[in-house]
Scaffold this active site. Structure first.
Site, PDB file in Angstrom:
ATOM      1  N   GLY A   1      22.921 105.797  36.079  1.00  0.00           N
ATOM      2  CA  GLY A   1      23.907 106.349  37.007  1.00  0.00           C
ATOM      3  C   GLY A   1      23.580 105.969  38.428  1.00  0.00           C
ATOM      4  O   GLY A   1      22.777 105.069  38.677  1.00  0.00           O
ATOM      5  N   ASN A   2      24.229 106.611  39.368  1.00  0.00           N
ATOM      6  CA  ASN A   2      23.920 106.357  40.778  1.00  0.00           C
ATOM      7  C   ASN A   2      24.108 107.632  41.582  1.00  0.00           C
ATOM      8  O   ASN A   2      24.531 108.662  41.051  1.00  0.00           O
ATOM      9  CB  ASN A   2      24.776 105.211  41.319  1.00  0.00           C
ATOM     10  CG  ASN A   2      26.250 105.506  41.213  1.00  0.00           C
ATOM     11  OD1 ASN A   2      26.750 106.434  41.828  1.00  0.00           O
ATOM     12  ND2 ASN A   2      26.947 104.726  40.395  1.00  0.00           N
ATOM     13  N   ALA A   3      23.803 107.550  42.862  1.00  0.00           N
ATOM     14  CA  ALA A   3      23.707 108.760  43.687  1.00  0.00           C
ATOM     15  C   ALA A   3      25.035 109.183  44.317  1.00  0.00           C
ATOM     16  O   ALA A   3      25.063 110.082  45.140  1.00  0.00           O
ATOM     17  CB  ALA A   3      22.678 108.536  44.805  1.00  0.00           C
ATOM     18  N   SER A   4      26.140 108.572  43.915  1.00  0.00           N
ATOM     19  CA  SER A   4      27.420 108.941  44.538  1.00  0.00           C
ATOM     20  C   SER A   4      27.770 110.400  44.257  1.00  0.00           C
ATOM     21  O   SER A   4      27.708 110.853  43.112  1.00  0.00           O
ATOM     22  CB  SER A   4      28.531 108.038  43.989  1.00  0.00           C
ATOM     23  OG  SER A   4      29.782 108.525  44.395  1.00  0.00           O
TER      24      SER A   4
ATOM     25  N   ALA B   1      31.629 104.507  43.058  1.00  0.00           N
ATOM     26  CA  ALA B   1      30.435 103.669  42.943  1.00  0.00           C
ATOM     27  C   ALA B   1      30.369 103.211  41.487  1.00  0.00           C
ATOM     28  O   ALA B   1      30.030 103.990  40.590  1.00  0.00           O
ATOM     29  CB  ALA B   1      29.200 104.472  43.321  1.00  0.00           C
TER      30      ALA B   1
END
Ligand code: CTP
Length: 441
Positions: free
Chosen positions: A220-223, A290
């Site tokens: 995943g990512n930090a969005s 993102a």
């Protein structure tokens, strides 16, 4: 906030009950003032129960409180939905034969009328003239939607969806805040062009995608999805119909958006393309999501065990090798689709670029290169890393246009960044006027 919700005698009166809920859920105190014929469609108990307030149609109840003057005077906003041909006529000519028309004469706050009637009636010269007269006087008269009417017929005259009326009402109030309508005059606020995206369909993607490794783990990512949510909320406030393709976010969905929940990049791509192509297409697609550039080549069907890695060796020794494959670039796909005629040529395409400066270039240099590479109409570049942008309430961006324009915005709340993006979009959508043509951000 005190809202008067006037309800005219049309079949769409039932939709006003949903509008009432949107106002009360937003914390407003709502006094419902139906016409006598509105009660033939939706009864007094429904309005009383949903609003928690007394309901009257004439000026003869609670006369000692002079309701025909007090209700209008005390209102911060009057919304009439549906506004029938008869009600538009009475309002335009200053008649005051029931409580609602009295309220319309005594109100000094912004007034929003949402007409609904058959196409023949809406297009009749008498109704056209009444709507024009009301607009001239500063009353905000929404354009009805086009679509299925009461019977099998279709055409302009349909009551806009409650979410759109609600968004237009909030936008009108915000215009009133900024337009000095607290001075007792309704005209300046009501004529402010606060709904420059009215009648437009925009698609906003938001949040971070998740690419499964196994049934419980993902890349995943930090969005946080905050900027995307702010974009959707501001588009709604400016009158747009919004399809909100939402990956994983930390924030609630904006009320009134059509939400399409997705998880992976592939799902996001499909949802964005479907929304951009379908139902008459989209006027703009804003890719604030993102999107993961890579996904695991072969996600495991069962949970990956520690024992799937090397059996012996130190705890921080060699681990599991993952093979990743490229995800499609959704924005580039939209640009290609527009070029090949799969999307209308006028669809405005907007990308976001989260950048960090490095030895090969600064944030803005990377942004300019990416703007050329991506081929979108606008690229909103922001610096990330060091706690900037992700999950914060504020943002600082440069909006780069394919035409070579650059506008720096912020530091500012993400809602104001969103407005700057919509200003830039509105300038590029044929027929729209920007609401904030200013450089004060
Ligand atoms: N984007 C996309 N599809 C992807 C990756 C990104 O549509 N697979 C979109 C994002 O929503 C954003 C824009 O492209 O609007 C730029 O995203 P960014 O991650 O900054 O750019 P990339 O093209 O992935 O370039 P790189 O990561 O190499 O800098």
């Amino acid at each position: 906030m005190r809202v008067v919700l006037g309800v005219g005698g049309g079949i769409a009166a039932y939709k006003a009950a949903l509008l009432l809920r949107l106002f009360t859920e937003g914390g407003a105190s709502v006094r419902v003032v139906p016409t006598e014929s509105a009660l033939r469609f939706v009864g007094e108990p429904t309005w009383a129960a949903l609003s928690g307030q007394a309901v009257a149609t004439d000026v003869w109840s609670d006369v000692h409180e002079v309701p025909h003057v007090r209700i209008g005077r005390e209102a911060d906003l009057v919304v009439v939905a549906p506004a029938t041909a008869d009600l538009l006529g009475r309002a335009a000519h200053g008649l005051a034969d029931d409580l609602l028309t009295n309220v319309l004469l005594t109100a000094r706050c912004p007034v929003l009328l949402a007409p609904a009637m058959h196409t023949e009636m809406w297009q009749h010269p008498a109704v056209v003239a009444n709507a024009a007269l009301l607009r001239e006087r500063g009353v905000h008269v929404l354009e009805p939607d086009s679509g299925r009417l009461t019977g099998a017929d279709t055409g302009p005259g349909r009551l806009p969806e409650p979410e759109r009326i609600h968004a237009a009402a909030l936008a009108l109030l915000r215009g009133a805040d900024g337009g000095g309508a607290g001075d007792g005059s309704s005209a300046p606020a009501a004529t402010t062009p606060v709904c420059d995206l009215e009648g437009r369909h925009v698609v906003v993607s938001a949040g971070g995608t998740r690419e499964p490794l196994d049934p419980v783990r993902f890349l995943g990512n930090a969005s946080s999805g905050r900027q995307g949510a702010a974009l959707a909320a501001r588009a709604l406030a400016r009158g747009a119909r919004v399809t909100y393709v939402r990956a994983h976010t930390d924030v609630p969905d904006p009320a009134g958006a059509h939400v399409v929940p997705v998880s992976t990049a592939l799902q996001l791509r499909d949802a964005v393309l479907t929304a951009a192509r379908g139902g008459g297409g989209a006027d703009a697609v804003v890719m604030a999501a993102a999107v993961a550039d890579f996904r695991p080549a072969a996600p495991a069907e069962t949970k990956i065990k520690k024992s799937d890695g090397p059996h012996d060796g130190p705890d921080d020794g060699p681990g599991l090798d993952l093979r990743l494959v490229r995800n499609p670039d959704v924005l580039a796909g939209l640009v290609a689709e527009r070029r090949s005629g799969g999307l209308p040529a006028g669809t405005v395409l907007v990308g976001f670029a989260a950048e960090t400066g490095d030895e090969t270039g600064s944030v803005i240099e990377h942004g300019r290169r990416k703007a050329r590479r991506k081929g979108a109409d606008l690229l909103v570049v922001n610096e990330v890393g060091g706690g900037r942008a992700f999950g914060t309430a504020d943002n600082t961006v440069v909006i780069i246009g394919a035409d070579g324009t650059e506008r720096a915005v912020g530091p500012a709340p993400k809602e104001r960044i969103a407005d700057a993006v919509w200003d830039a979009v509105a300038m590029r959508v044929p027929g729209s006027q920007p609401v904030h043509p200013r450089g004060d951000l």
